[in-house]
Design a protein around this motif. Structure first.
Motif, PDB file in Angstrom:
ATOM      1  N   PHE A 194      21.644   7.127 -31.316  1.00  8.47           N
ATOM      2  CA  PHE A 194      22.431   7.129 -30.079  1.00  8.47           C
ATOM      3  C   PHE A 194      23.552   8.145 -30.236  1.00  8.47           C
ATOM      4  O   PHE A 194      24.118   8.306 -31.312  1.00  8.47           O
TER       5      PHE A 194
ATOM      6  N   GLN B  17      17.081   8.353 -29.566  1.00 10.83           N
ATOM      7  CA  GLN B  17      16.521   7.296 -28.733  1.00 10.83           C
ATOM      8  C   GLN B  17      17.256   7.166 -27.398  1.00 10.83           C
ATOM      9  O   GLN B  17      16.643   6.909 -26.370  1.00 10.83           O
ATOM     10  N   LEU B  18      18.601   7.314 -27.436  1.00 10.01           N
ATOM     11  CA  LEU B  18      19.419   7.170 -26.231  1.00 10.01           C
ATOM     12  C   LEU B  18      20.627   8.088 -26.346  1.00 10.01           C
ATOM     13  O   LEU B  18      21.322   8.077 -27.368  1.00 10.01           O
TER      14      LEU B  18
ATOM     15  N   TRP C  11      23.963   9.964 -23.914  1.00 14.08           N
ATOM     16  CA  TRP C  11      24.715  10.077 -22.666  1.00 14.08           C
ATOM     17  C   TRP C  11      25.477  11.396 -22.654  1.00 14.08           C
ATOM     18  O   TRP C  11      26.254  11.685 -23.552  1.00 14.08           O
TER      19      TRP C  11
ATOM     20  N   ILE D 292      21.687  10.272 -18.439  1.00 18.39           N
ATOM     21  CA  ILE D 292      21.152   9.419 -19.497  1.00 18.39           C
ATOM     22  C   ILE D 292      19.840  10.012 -19.995  1.00 18.39           C
ATOM     23  O   ILE D 292      18.916  10.243 -19.214  1.00 18.39           O
ATOM     24  N   TYR D 293      19.796  10.260 -21.293  1.00 17.10           N
ATOM     25  CA  TYR D 293      18.627  10.820 -21.951  1.00 17.10           C
ATOM     26  C   TYR D 293      18.004   9.721 -22.808  1.00 17.10           C
ATOM     27  O   TYR D 293      18.665   9.138 -23.657  1.00 17.10           O
ATOM     28  N   ARG D 294      16.716   9.459 -22.547  1.00 10.97           N
ATOM     29  CA  ARG D 294      15.980   8.446 -23.305  1.00 10.97           C
ATOM     30  C   ARG D 294      14.703   9.066 -23.834  1.00 10.97           C
ATOM     31  O   ARG D 294      14.090   9.897 -23.173  1.00 10.97           O
ATOM     32  N   SER D 295      14.279   8.587 -24.977  1.00  9.32           N
ATOM     33  CA  SER D 295      13.037   9.065 -25.569  1.00  9.32           C
ATOM     34  C   SER D 295      11.860   8.800 -24.639  1.00  9.32           C
ATOM     35  O   SER D 295      11.684   7.692 -24.151  1.00  9.32           O
TER      36      SER D 295
ATOM     37  N   GLN E 255      11.239   9.520 -21.553  1.00 13.66           N
ATOM     38  CA  GLN E 255      11.524   9.103 -20.181  1.00 13.66           C
ATOM     39  C   GLN E 255      12.256  10.220 -19.450  1.00 13.66           C
ATOM     40  O   GLN E 255      12.906  11.051 -20.076  1.00 13.66           O
TER      41      GLN E 255
ATOM     42  N   GLU F 223      21.717  -0.579 -23.518  1.00 13.00           N
ATOM     43  CA  GLU F 223      20.306  -0.975 -23.402  1.00 13.00           C
ATOM     44  C   GLU F 223      19.839  -1.660 -24.682  1.00 13.00           C
ATOM     45  O   GLU F 223      20.615  -2.341 -25.341  1.00 13.00           O
TER      46      GLU F 223
ATOM     47  N   ILE G 250      18.903  -0.183 -27.437  1.00 11.22           N
ATOM     48  CA  ILE G 250      19.298   0.577 -28.626  1.00 11.22           C
ATOM     49  C   ILE G 250      20.605   0.016 -29.186  1.00 11.22           C
ATOM     50  O   ILE G 250      20.762  -0.135 -30.399  1.00 11.22           O
TER      51      ILE G 250
END
Length: 193
Positions: free
Chosen positions: A117, A144-145, A147, A158-161, A163, A177, A179
């Motif tokens: 993160f 994984q996550l 911002w 928001i950056y997510r693996s 997605q 979330e 994480i």
């Protein structure tokens, strides 16, 4: 001063020890090294961004101190990503079991690991497109996550693996979330003018 990128290739390619030496001898500046080996020189942030960054770090620290699920890091910490870049996010966190897999020697230098993160807080010196590219680089290297917070426009990306990027306009809080279970970032200090 704005951010500068120095292309040292093909004359000079800095190895990790040389990069560490440059950082140690120029402690008033922040450095990163991108995947191509270019040296990125970043001036210190302004006082307002420094205060906001302190709020971000403090909130993550308080949550982590309570749940003890990982290790948190401030903006002066560099990580050697799998692609060879050395990056220094504004706020970052690594799951405890991943951190414990590193040797003592690996932890002492630029740990060869991508945070699980992180937060990048856009400052006056940052170019939004460059910071977005950096967020994508983190994802490509195991994030994984993440911002990306723009305090000026009050927008969070928001950056997510695996997605698509999510954009929030002027949220009061944001969740860590799965994480960062039970972590809720209060954005009052971040979005205050």
């Amino acid at each position: 001063m704005t951010t500068l990128t120095l292309n040292l290739n093909p004359t000079l390619i800095l190895d990790d020890e040389q990069f560490i030496s440059i950082c140690q001898h120029n402690q008033n500046l922040n450095f990163e090294r991108n995947q191509k080996g270019e040296l990125i020189i970043m001036p210190p942030t302004g006082s307002e961004i420094g205060q906001k960054n302190c709020s971000l770090s403090g909130q993550l620290w308080a949550w982590n101190n309570r749940y003890k699920l990982g290790i948190g890091f401030d903006s002066s910490t560099g990580f050697k990503l799998p692609n060879g870049a050395i990056r220094s996010p504004d706020v970052s966190w690594i799951k405890l079991e991943r951190w414990q897999q590193l040797t003592y020697e690996e932890r002492r230098k630029f740990a060869p690991i991508c945070p699980d993160f992180l937060i990048e807080l856009l400052s006056l010196n940052d170019e939004i497109e460059d910071t977005r590219k950096k967020m994508m680089e983190y994802l490509e290297n195991g994030l994984q996550l993440g911002w990306l917070i723009d305090p000026q426009s009050k927008i969070i990306e928001i950056y997510r693996s695996n997605q698509p990027i999510t954009i929030l306009n002027n949220p009061a809080t944001i969740s860590g979330e799965d994480i960062l279970p039970n972590f809720v970032l209060d954005l009052t200090d971040i979005f205050t003018d």
